[in-house]
Enzyme design. Sequence first.
Site, PDB file in Angstrom:
ATOM      1  CB  SER A 136      -1.431  -0.233   1.582  1.00 43.23           C
ATOM      2  OG  SER A 136      -2.122  -0.946   1.241  1.00 43.23           O
ATOM      3  CE  LYS A 150      -4.039   0.928  -1.436  1.00 40.59           C
ATOM      4  NZ  LYS A 150      -4.550   0.701   0.154  1.00 40.59           N
ATOM      5  CE1 TYR A 180      -3.532  -1.257  -5.183  1.00 42.70           C
ATOM      6  CE2 TYR A 180      -4.817  -3.114  -4.830  1.00 42.70           C
ATOM      7  CZ  TYR A 180      -4.221  -1.893  -4.461  1.00 42.70           C
ATOM      8  OH  TYR A 180      -4.080  -1.787  -3.158  1.00 42.70           O
ATOM      9  CE1 TYR A 235      -3.524   0.146   4.715  1.00 44.70           C
ATOM     10  CE2 TYR A 235      -2.309   0.256   6.855  1.00 44.70           C
ATOM     11  CZ  TYR A 235      -1.939  -0.326   5.286  1.00 44.70           C
ATOM     12  OH  TYR A 235      -1.295  -1.255   4.030  1.00 44.70           O
ATOM     13  CB  VAL A 285       0.023  -5.890   4.231  1.00 48.43           C
ATOM     14  CG1 VAL A 285      -1.447  -5.314   5.027  1.00 48.43           C
ATOM     15  CG2 VAL A 285      -0.118  -5.973   2.915  1.00 48.43           C
TER      16      VAL A 285
HETATM   17  N1  GLU Z   1      -1.775  -5.528  -2.419  1.00 46.91           N
HETATM   18  C1  GLU Z   1      -2.766  -5.305  -0.999  1.00 46.91           C
HETATM   19  C2  GLU Z   1      -4.128  -5.002  -1.127  1.00 46.91           C
HETATM   20  O1  GLU Z   1      -4.625  -4.611  -2.457  1.00 46.91           O
HETATM   21  C3  GLU Z   1      -1.919  -4.019  -0.639  1.00 46.91           C
HETATM   22  C4  GLU Z   1      -3.114  -3.955   1.129  1.00 46.91           C
HETATM   23  C5  GLU Z   1      -2.094  -3.031   1.688  1.00 46.91           C
HETATM   24  O2  GLU Z   1      -0.977  -2.913   2.097  1.00 46.91           O
HETATM   25  O3  GLU Z   1      -2.138  -2.434   2.266  1.00 46.91           O
HETATM   26  O4  GLU Z   1      -4.958  -5.378  -0.921  1.00 46.91           O
END
Ligand code: GLU
Length: 430
Positions: free
Chosen positions: A64, A67, A189, A241, A259
């Site tokens: 994430s 992002k 993604y 988060y 994660v």
């Molecule tokens: N590939 C994970 C997802 O999209 C990333 C999650 C994360 O790092 O929060 O669920």
Amino acid sequence: MAELVQSLLDQIRERHADNDEGALADYIPELRRVDPKGFGLSLSMADGYVYESGDTAIEFTIQSISKPFTYALALERMGMDAVDAKIGVEPSGEAFNQISVDETTKTPKNPMINAGAIAAASLIPGATADERFNQIHEFYSAFAGRELAIDHDVYGSEQATGSRNRAIAYMLQSFGVLDGDPDETLDVYFRQCSIKVTSSDLAVMAATLARGGVEPVAGRRVASAAVVQRTLSVMVTCGMYDAAGDWASAVGMPAKSGVGGGIAAVLPGQLGIGVYSPRLDAKGNSVRGTEVCRSMSAELGLHFLAHTRESRSTIRNAYDVEPGVRVFELHGDLLFAGAEQVLRRVYRERDAFDVAILELSRVDDIDDAARRMFAGMRESLVAAGKEGYVVDPDRVLTASHTAGFDARVYGTLEDALSATAHLGSGDSGG
Ligand code: GLU
């Protein structure tokens, strides 16, 4: 000196080394298999000097933390308005993988939750998934100052298990947020989440954000300052988060976690931090990564709302160099509040002089807001029957668009003084 900082970092890391709370992400086998003990802390200064402590060479998937960077790329390529039409900037207070959109706008609430991140990936222009991903890959690599690799196993597993993300993508398509094929966007993604970084890569990427889009090692601009400002804003409100509020109070740096166990944290204007430790807390943030960032912030004074220097200190000295001619010596960085304070003082004292000379040779930097304020200063002094001159040997004031100033700017105080000698003879200079 470098040793001093190095040992501070080592001490902070060692203090948290024995903490074995939290659990590895387990939604795909690759993340379940990593060594839970891995623990790396990197600090990149604004000039690209990187301090490293612990397992800073371990590569892990960015997940994430991708992002904010894809969001920044979407803003670069499509412009703010086009991106804002598809992705909001409000904290959601929901889990990152919540299948939801804003009730009124029917768009994802922000780019740091999966819905917003998938929408951001869909906005990267390109005829094929490869073309779009290549831009993302190049963009991240430019932020890190080296070519980053992809973990193909993680990518395969993300593809194989991504039902929830698929549900989100199809929901977005149904609301008209995603144009084109949702599976192609998901492919982009999943690949972006599978890019491999080290804690030092994250530190440099964070430092690039801290520098307003200039990668510090090569000194190359990779994103515009306006895009970086926006990206950091959503990192502040939505980056950790649903622990964003806690993080903002305790750590006080725009940040993003993933994660894979990474955290990238940014202190604007100063530095970037990268941490790796794969055991996660219930909210999905690295346990030791969070603790280390808290300690760094508290012990090194890195909270972005910490009370630092007051702009009160802008005027270094004020004196009459000859009867009727008052010199105001300024120093430091001149921003809005400092300029306001200078102007107020000059106007307050205007009955005591005929000519005010602003002496800027010790000013390091001046922003556009302060420039504009000084540009209007002479006009109001003239209206009050006075004069305003500027001594600006390094041309910090006139460097950009304040053409109106040029007529009254001098390289030395002597030059300014000899110009005051013409006053009263009807010569208004020019
Ligand atoms: N590939 C994970 C997802 O999209 C990333 C999650 C994360 O790092 O929060 O669920």
